[in-house]
Design a protein around this motif. Structure first.
Motif, PDB file in Angstrom:
ATOM      1  N   ASP A  67       0.845  -1.205   0.000  1.00  0.00           N
ATOM      2  CA  ASP A  67       0.000   0.000   0.000  1.00  0.00           C
ATOM      3  C   ASP A  67       0.872   1.244   0.000  1.00  0.00           C
ATOM      4  O   ASP A  67       1.937   1.278   0.615  1.00  0.00           O
ATOM      5  N   ARG A  68       0.389   2.263  -0.699  1.00  0.00           N
ATOM      6  CA  ARG A  68       1.116   3.527  -0.774  1.00  0.00           C
ATOM      7  C   ARG A  68       0.482   4.522   0.188  1.00  0.00           C
ATOM      8  O   ARG A  68      -0.722   4.545   0.368  1.00  0.00           O
ATOM      9  N   LEU A  69       1.311   5.344   0.813  1.00  0.00           N
ATOM     10  CA  LEU A  69       0.848   6.342   1.773  1.00  0.00           C
ATOM     11  C   LEU A  69       0.690   7.695   1.104  1.00  0.00           C
ATOM     12  O   LEU A  69       1.417   8.022   0.160  1.00  0.00           O
ATOM     13  N   SER A  70      -0.238   8.486   1.632  1.00  0.00           N
ATOM     14  CA  SER A  70      -0.471   9.813   1.088  1.00  0.00           C
ATOM     15  C   SER A  70      -1.207  10.651   2.124  1.00  0.00           C
ATOM     16  O   SER A  70      -2.130  10.164   2.776  1.00  0.00           O
ATOM     17  N   LEU A  81       0.912  17.345  -3.653  1.00  0.00           N
ATOM     18  CA  LEU A  81       1.217  15.912  -3.738  1.00  0.00           C
ATOM     19  C   LEU A  81       1.654  15.515  -5.144  1.00  0.00           C
ATOM     20  O   LEU A  81       2.553  14.691  -5.312  1.00  0.00           O
ATOM     21  N   VAL A  82       1.027  16.095  -6.134  1.00  0.00           N
ATOM     22  CA  VAL A  82       1.405  15.798  -7.521  1.00  0.00           C
ATOM     23  C   VAL A  82       2.855  16.220  -7.752  1.00  0.00           C
ATOM     24  O   VAL A  82       3.645  15.474  -8.333  1.00  0.00           O
ATOM     25  N   LYS A  83       3.209  17.410  -7.274  1.00  0.00           N
ATOM     26  CA  LYS A  83       4.592  17.895  -7.420  1.00  0.00           C
ATOM     27  C   LYS A  83       5.571  17.014  -6.656  1.00  0.00           C
ATOM     28  O   LYS A  83       6.678  16.745  -7.133  1.00  0.00           O
ATOM     29  N   MET A  84       5.174  16.569  -5.474  1.00  0.00           N
ATOM     30  CA  MET A  84       6.054  15.684  -4.700  1.00  0.00           C
ATOM     31  C   MET A  84       6.290  14.371  -5.431  1.00  0.00           C
ATOM     32  O   MET A  84       7.418  13.892  -5.517  1.00  0.00           O
ATOM     33  N   ARG A  85       5.226  13.793  -5.977  1.00  0.00           N
ATOM     34  CA  ARG A  85       5.359  12.512  -6.693  1.00  0.00           C
ATOM     35  C   ARG A  85       6.215  12.659  -7.946  1.00  0.00           C
ATOM     36  O   ARG A  85       6.885  11.712  -8.349  1.00  0.00           O
ATOM     37  N   LYS A  86       6.173  13.822  -8.577  1.00  0.00           N
ATOM     38  CA  LYS A  86       6.981  14.066  -9.777  1.00  0.00           C
ATOM     39  C   LYS A  86       8.428  14.403  -9.438  1.00  0.00           C
ATOM     40  O   LYS A  86       9.254  14.529 -10.324  1.00  0.00           O
ATOM     41  N   GLY A  87       8.716  14.599  -8.150  1.00  0.00           N
ATOM     42  CA  GLY A  87      10.084  14.932  -7.749  1.00  0.00           C
ATOM     43  C   GLY A  87      10.439  16.390  -7.929  1.00  0.00           C
ATOM     44  O   GLY A  87      11.607  16.729  -8.073  1.00  0.00           O
ATOM     45  N   GLN A  88       9.442  17.261  -7.924  1.00  0.00           N
ATOM     46  CA  GLN A  88       9.703  18.683  -8.137  1.00  0.00           C
ATOM     47  C   GLN A  88      10.243  19.389  -6.892  1.00  0.00           C
ATOM     48  O   GLN A  88      10.701  20.507  -6.976  1.00  0.00           O
ATOM     49  N   PHE A  89      10.151  18.734  -5.753  1.00  0.00           N
ATOM     50  CA  PHE A  89      10.781  19.266  -4.551  1.00  0.00           C
ATOM     51  C   PHE A  89      12.111  18.556  -4.401  1.00  0.00           C
ATOM     52  O   PHE A  89      12.164  17.328  -4.347  1.00  0.00           O
ATOM     53  N   GLY A  90      13.189  19.298  -4.326  1.00  0.00           N
ATOM     54  CA  GLY A  90      14.501  18.683  -4.171  1.00  0.00           C
ATOM     55  C   GLY A  90      14.604  17.965  -2.830  1.00  0.00           C
ATOM     56  O   GLY A  90      14.054  18.407  -1.834  1.00  0.00           O
ATOM     57  N   SER A 160       4.208   8.187  -0.615  1.00  0.00           N
ATOM     58  CA  SER A 160       5.187   7.136  -0.870  1.00  0.00           C
ATOM     59  C   SER A 160       6.137   7.586  -1.968  1.00  0.00           C
ATOM     60  O   SER A 160       5.765   8.317  -2.888  1.00  0.00           O
ATOM     61  N   ALA A 161       7.372   7.134  -1.854  1.00  0.00           N
ATOM     62  CA  ALA A 161       8.429   7.570  -2.769  1.00  0.00           C
ATOM     63  C   ALA A 161       8.327   6.860  -4.119  1.00  0.00           C
ATOM     64  O   ALA A 161       7.588   5.881  -4.281  1.00  0.00           O
ATOM     65  N   LYS A 162       9.095   7.355  -5.082  1.00  0.00           N
ATOM     66  CA  LYS A 162       9.213   6.692  -6.377  1.00  0.00           C
ATOM     67  C   LYS A 162       9.936   5.357  -6.181  1.00  0.00           C
ATOM     68  O   LYS A 162      10.685   5.202  -5.210  1.00  0.00           O
ATOM     69  N   PRO A 163       9.735   4.405  -7.089  1.00  0.00           N
ATOM     70  CA  PRO A 163      10.393   3.097  -6.944  1.00  0.00           C
ATOM     71  C   PRO A 163      11.909   3.194  -6.759  1.00  0.00           C
ATOM     72  O   PRO A 163      12.481   2.451  -5.969  1.00  0.00           O
ATOM     73  N   ARG A 164      12.559   4.109  -7.447  1.00  0.00           N
ATOM     74  CA  ARG A 164      14.021   4.221  -7.324  1.00  0.00           C
ATOM     75  C   ARG A 164      14.458   4.715  -5.939  1.00  0.00           C
ATOM     76  O   ARG A 164      15.589   4.529  -5.534  1.00  0.00           O
ATOM     77  N   ASP A 165      13.546   5.385  -5.211  1.00  0.00           N
ATOM     78  CA  ASP A 165      13.859   5.904  -3.880  1.00  0.00           C
ATOM     79  C   ASP A 165      13.339   5.012  -2.758  1.00  0.00           C
ATOM     80  O   ASP A 165      13.464   5.347  -1.584  1.00  0.00           O
ATOM     81  N   GLY A 166      12.721   3.894  -3.103  1.00  0.00           N
ATOM     82  CA  GLY A 166      12.225   2.975  -2.081  1.00  0.00           C
ATOM     83  C   GLY A 166      10.776   2.580  -2.265  1.00  0.00           C
ATOM     84  O   GLY A 166      10.284   1.701  -1.576  1.00  0.00           O
ATOM     85  N   GLY A 167      10.069   3.247  -3.171  1.00  0.00           N
ATOM     86  CA  GLY A 167       8.678   2.889  -3.461  1.00  0.00           C
ATOM     87  C   GLY A 167       7.808   2.858  -2.224  1.00  0.00           C
ATOM     88  O   GLY A 167       7.795   3.788  -1.427  1.00  0.00           O
ATOM     89  N   ALA A 168       7.081   1.773  -2.034  1.00  0.00           N
ATOM     90  CA  ALA A 168       6.173   1.628  -0.901  1.00  0.00           C
ATOM     91  C   ALA A 168       6.916   1.422   0.411  1.00  0.00           C
ATOM     92  O   ALA A 168       6.306   1.358   1.467  1.00  0.00           O
ATOM     93  N   GLY A 169       8.245   1.360   0.365  1.00  0.00           N
ATOM     94  CA  GLY A 169       9.057   1.204   1.574  1.00  0.00           C
ATOM     95  C   GLY A 169       9.697   2.495   2.031  1.00  0.00           C
ATOM     96  O   GLY A 169      10.564   2.500   2.908  1.00  0.00           O
ATOM     97  N   ALA A 170       9.287   3.617   1.440  1.00  0.00           N
ATOM     98  CA  ALA A 170       9.856   4.922   1.815  1.00  0.00           C
ATOM     99  C   ALA A 170       8.806   6.007   1.612  1.00  0.00           C
ATOM    100  O   ALA A 170       7.865   5.834   0.837  1.00  0.00           O
ATOM    101  N   LEU A 172       8.252  10.324   1.099  1.00  0.00           N
ATOM    102  CA  LEU A 172       8.735  11.695   0.933  1.00  0.00           C
ATOM    103  C   LEU A 172       7.886  12.587   1.835  1.00  0.00           C
ATOM    104  O   LEU A 172       6.665  12.477   1.842  1.00  0.00           O
ATOM    105  N   VAL A 173       8.544  13.477   2.576  1.00  0.00           N
ATOM    106  CA  VAL A 173       7.839  14.332   3.526  1.00  0.00           C
ATOM    107  C   VAL A 173       8.159  15.792   3.217  1.00  0.00           C
ATOM    108  O   VAL A 173       9.321  16.169   3.108  1.00  0.00           O
ATOM    109  N   LEU A 174       7.104  16.595   3.084  1.00  0.00           N
ATOM    110  CA  LEU A 174       7.256  18.032   2.891  1.00  0.00           C
ATOM    111  C   LEU A 174       7.109  18.700   4.251  1.00  0.00           C
ATOM    112  O   LEU A 174       6.113  18.508   4.936  1.00  0.00           O
TER     113      LEU A 174
END
Length: 191
Positions: A67-70, A81-90, A160-170, A172-174
């Motif tokens: 399951d993915r968190l949001s 959230l859309v910007k976070m998922r796209k990686g627009q926040f460094g 939840s992070a992108k697959p390369r950053d851990g996917g459902a195991g990580a 991203l927090v703003l």
């Protein structure tokens, strides 16, 4: 051994640079009475526990391994959230919590988030693992983080992070900007 030959021009230049010299009459030094240093208040230990607002009741479903968190704080636009998922926040910092007990993970999370906010970090990555070793495929840290992050006063959103950053195991927090950064950077952020 070679002796240095003094040039009369060098000697004259040295005397001009030194200026007038007077003999010392007394070789004892009188110490001025030094003032005592002003006392400074002791640094109080950081109260990180008070960053969680536990009086809010969250009716959360238990999440499983994939399951993915949001989450987005009330008042923020959904495009955050859309910007976070796209990686627009460094990504400013990250911490790996998987393998820790729930109590250890909570302590490290609170310390990490405290320092991240103080340092002006805006977006951080929390690696919690998927919970493959958890009983009944119910990940303990993932479910705990889902609650703790919602309760934390400095968390604006997470997903939840992108697959390369851990996917459902990580996750991203703003984070909210600390007051010392808010005035100069607030105009740069588009919520």
């Amino acid at each position: 051994m070679t002796k240095k030959i003094q040039d009369s021009a060098d000697s004259e230049l040295f005397r001009l640079a030194i200026g007038t010299v007077r003999a010392i009459k007394d070789d004892k030094i009188a110490l001025a009475k030094a003032e005592k240093p002003k006392p400074y208040p002791k640094n109080k230990p950081v109260e990180i526990e008070n960053r969680l607002v536990e009086h809010h009741v969250y009716d959360l479903d238990t999440v499983s391994i994939e399951d993915r968190l949001s989450y987005i704080a009330p008042g923020l636009q959904k495009n955050v959230l859309v910007k976070m998922r796209k990686g627009q926040f460094g990504l400013d910092a990250e911490i790996d919590l998987h393998g820790l007990t729930s109590a250890e993970a909570k302590r490290q999370l609170l310390v990490f988030l405290h320092h991240a906010v103080i340092d002006g970090c805006r977006c951080v990555l929390l690696v919690h693992g998927k919970g493959y070793r958890s009983q009944d495929n119910l990940p303990v840290l993932k479910n705990s983080l889902n609650l703790w992050l919602r309760q934390h006063q400095d968390v604006l959103a997470f997903c939840s992070a992108k697959p390369r950053d851990g996917g459902a195991g990580a996750v991203l927090v703003l984070l909210r900007l600390a007051e010392k950064f808010a005035k100069k950077d607030e105009a740069d952020w588009d919520y």
